[in-house]
Design a protein around this motif. Structure first.
Motif, short mmCIF file in Angstrom:
data_model
loop_
_atom_site.label_atom_id
_atom_site.label_comp_id
_atom_site.label_asym_id
_atom_site.label_seq_id
_atom_site.Cartn_x
_atom_site.Cartn_y
_atom_site.Cartn_z
N ILE A 362 11.67 -1.66 4.21
CA ILE A 362 12.51 -1.12 3.14
C ILE A 362 13.35 -2.28 2.64
N GLU A 363 13.13 -2.73 1.40
CA GLU A 363 13.71 -3.98 0.94
C GLU A 363 14.36 -3.84 -0.43
N ASP A 364 15.32 -4.70 -0.67
CA ASP A 364 15.99 -4.77 -1.96
C ASP A 364 16.43 -6.21 -2.24
N PRO A 365 15.57 -6.99 -2.92
CA PRO A 365 14.25 -6.66 -3.44
C PRO A 365 13.15 -7.10 -2.47
N ILE A 366 11.90 -6.78 -2.83
CA ILE A 366 10.76 -7.30 -2.07
C ILE A 366 10.52 -8.74 -2.53
N GLU A 367 10.67 -9.68 -1.63
CA GLU A 367 10.55 -11.09 -2.01
C GLU A 367 9.12 -11.59 -1.93
N TYR A 368 8.44 -11.32 -0.82
CA TYR A 368 7.06 -11.75 -0.67
C TYR A 368 6.21 -10.56 -0.25
N GLN A 369 5.00 -10.49 -0.78
CA GLN A 369 4.09 -9.41 -0.40
C GLN A 369 3.31 -9.82 0.84
N LEU A 370 3.37 -8.99 1.86
CA LEU A 370 2.75 -9.28 3.14
C LEU A 370 1.51 -8.40 3.33
N ASP A 371 0.40 -9.02 3.63
CA ASP A 371 -0.86 -8.28 3.81
C ASP A 371 -0.77 -7.36 5.03
N GLY A 372 -1.23 -6.12 4.85
CA GLY A 372 -1.30 -5.18 5.95
C GLY A 372 0.01 -4.49 6.28
N ILE A 373 1.07 -4.76 5.51
CA ILE A 373 2.39 -4.19 5.78
C ILE A 373 2.82 -3.35 4.57
N ASN A 374 3.28 -2.13 4.82
CA ASN A 374 3.73 -1.23 3.76
C ASN A 374 5.16 -1.59 3.37
N GLN A 375 5.34 -2.03 2.12
CA GLN A 375 6.66 -2.47 1.66
C GLN A 375 7.18 -1.52 0.58
N ILE A 376 8.42 -1.09 0.74
CA ILE A 376 9.04 -0.13 -0.18
C ILE A 376 10.25 -0.78 -0.84
N GLN A 377 10.32 -0.66 -2.17
CA GLN A 377 11.43 -1.21 -2.94
C GLN A 377 12.54 -0.17 -3.09
#
Length: 617
Positions: A362-377
């Motif tokens: 859970i990020e604010d903001p998402i800085e880097y996209q990581l493969d295989g990991i679910n990222q929520i803005q």
């Protein structure tokens, strides 16, 4: 003007010449074979642009590198902006539009011909047109396209910026004028000179390893600064006539509202730089003289997201991994904004990742996209804050949760509950040192007995500039400095040597190249849990942790200074706010009040009880 260029002839076999150009760029390391193949595929799809222009448009090779290679292969001089005239040449004879269309700039006119700066010296049309128009020979030079465009705008432009681009209150002129201004800005932002200028500034920032580009409007123009290794450097100052067009171009690239100038805006964009797709985060805020823009460069290729690159010593790395690899509980990473917390957390997540584990961030903001990991803005504007997302995430059966920041008591309580129910929770806090994170959670309302059951450890970190290995200078530390900093505690060498920044071509004269983190890792032991239940002050908690063997950031920094990784000045600068005016030195008495005791304490003998460091007065 009877130099070799007067007999210049355009190569007859353009295809063979472009092959030589590609080989030259590959030999220099400016172009990769994969990049050339990509440009070739674009051509095969119907793009008939020259190879030089195509490589620049795709972001595969910097414009200056292309111009340098062209000049060498054609035997022509390479000119730059300082060689351009201060007044327009042939202004009454050749139109500004023609110069812009063919991207050429007359440099001088003499009896034996016209000196012409050209972006494409293979263009026979441009030289023939000017020779016929003026009735004189043409002597070509090679120049960077964006510099030619900027010079044409400066020398042949209309001389004033469009209405509404210099920070005036647009509302005062009415809605109709605002609409006109917006249309003008869109037109300006879509012109080739502005596009090239903005692309060049961003490309140069990536090449210079900058983390941010700052476009700052002032009364005398638009200042451009790069943040490199944590320090800002002024790169350029653009005339006021470019202000509105440059800011508008950045808004268009980030898909923001070009007409909104009174409220802050945030956006993202992507650009291909040297064949690599790079993400950029853009923040715009209104200021006195117009809109200020900060472009954050999120270049995944320049950030090593692995544990070995973080800069932890083997002992600290072992302690950190021991906390990180526990199946459940909370691990906190603390420090101010820009201290490298997100990089540490990303590296930790990649260390933990396995196909059989579900990881949600859970990020604010998402800085880097990581493969295989679910990222929520996080989107607070629609009620999607950390607490709301964290509640929802718990119903998705995750194994590991990363919360970008614990900002309030509600988020802290949910994180604790998640840790109690068998999840591993990673998060950040804004505290000065590792021990202060415990006090912060207690102040947020987390019950002490719950904290002792869930908190596994806390890591504090700061970033310092790394010395350039090509030019760092070794010197003998003075006895007074050794005593003042307590350096005898970190080495057994008879003669203590330190390093200073010098400056060379590799580091652009700064003496530093990159940054490295300083760490202190507090592992929550039974003794620390006992102190949490007693609710001791943070400085007392820090002292207990040091007595149990925790290495402070000051200690970590001094060891890195002795190893030649950084300088003592860098360490003192970043630890000053953590440990006060004593910079984390081990003495616990007033130096002025007890000179003998302070000398003994700073000497730090092997049998002294203060050898492990009492950091607070």
């Amino acid at each position: 003007m009877t130099d070799a260029t007067s007999a210049y002839a355009i190569p007859t076999d353009i295809e063979a010449f472009e092959q030589r150009l590609a080989e030259q760029l590959i030999k220099r390391g400016a172009l990769t074979v994969q990049g050339l193949q990509r440009a070739t595929r674009v051509r095969e799809q119907g793009d008939d642009s020259r190879l030089a222009k195509l490589l620049s448009m795709l972001g595969l090779v910097p414009e200056r590198e292309i111009a340098r290679a062209l000049a060498e292969l054609l035997g022509l001089p390479l000119v730059c902006a300082r060689d351009f005239p201060t007044a327009a040449v042939l202004e009454e004879t050749i139109s500004r539009r023609f110069l812009s269309d063919v991207c050429v700039l007359p440099l001088a006119e003499g009896e034996d011909g016209i000196v012409l700066a050209m972006a494409d010296p293979l263009s026979g049309f441009a030289m023939d047109a000017i020779r016929l128009r003026c009735g004189k020979a043409v002597h070509p030079r090679v120049a960077v396209p964006s510099e030619i465009d900027a010079a044409i705008e400066l020398l042949y432009g209309r001389g004033k910026a469009p209405q509404g681009t210099d920070g005036e209150d647009a509302d005062a002129t009415g809605d109709s004028l605002l609409e006109t201004d917006v249309e003008r800005l869109k037109d300006l932002a879509s012109e080739a000179p502005v596009i090239r200028l903005v692309n060049q500034l961003i490309t140069r920032a990536v090449e210079a390893r900058a983390s941010d580009v700052h476009f700052e409007p002032f009364e005398d123009g638009l200042h451009v600064r790069y943040r490199i290794d944590g320090a800002l450097r002024e790169i350029d100052s653009l005339a006021n006539r470019f202000r509105g067009a440059v800011i508008s171009r950045l808004k268009i690239m980030a898909h923001l509202n070009i007409a909104e100038r009174r409220l802050p805006q945030d956006g993202r964009m992507k650009m291909a730089i040297h064949g690599t797709s790079i993400d950029f985060r853009i923040a715009i805020s209104p200021t006195l003289h117009g809109e200020s823009v900060v472009v954050r460069i999120l270049d995944r290729s320049s950030v090593a997201l692995d544990m070995s690159s973080l800069g932890m010593h083997d002992e600290d790395l072992g302690a950190y991994l021991g906390v990180l690899e526990r199946p459940h509980g909370i691990l906190l990473v603390t420090g101010p904004t820009g201290s490298g917390k997100t990089t540490t957390l990303y590296a930790s997540l990649l260390r933990l990742y396995a196909p059989e584990k579900k990881i949600i961030t859970i990020e604010d903001p998402i800085e880097y996209q990581l493969d295989g990991i679910n990222q929520i803005q996080v989107k607070p504007s629609i009620g999607l804050d950390f607490a709301a997302i964290l509640r929802s995430v718990l119903r998705h059966d995750p194994d590991i949760i990363m919360v970008g920041e614990i900002r309030d008591g509600e988020t802290a309580e949910i994180a604790v509950q998640a840790a109690l129910t068998g999840h591993l929770v990673l998060s950040t806090l804004h505290t000065n040192n590792a021990a202060s994170s415990i006090s912060r959670l207690l102040d947020m309302g987390v019950q002490d007995f719950l904290l002792t059951s869930t908190l596994n450890g806390s890591v504090a970190q700061r970033l310092v500039r790394r010395l350039c290995t090509h030019c760092r200078e070794r010197y003998r530390a003075m006895p007074e400095l050794i005593l003042q900093l307590g350096l005898r505690r970190y080495t057994k060498a008879a003669e203590i040597m330190l390093y200073r920044a010098k400056g060379c071509a590799e580091c652009h004269g700064t003496g530093y190249f990159g940054r490295v983190s300083l760490f202190e890792i507090l592992t929550v032991s039974d003794a620390i849990r006992h102190r949490i239940l007693q609710r001791v002050e943070s400085h007392e908690m820090q002292r207990y942790a040091v007595e149990e063997g925790m290495r402070t950031m000051y200690d970590d920094g001094m060891i890195k200074a002795l190893d030649g990784i950084t300088t003592v000045e860098e360490v003192l600068q970043v630890t000053r706010d953590v440990y006060g005016r004593d910079f984390g030195r081990p003495e616990s008495v007033d130096v002025a009040g007890d000179r003998h005791a302070s000398t003994m304490l700073m000497a730090g003998g092997a049998d002294a009880p203060w050898d492990k460091g009492r950091l607070q007065r």
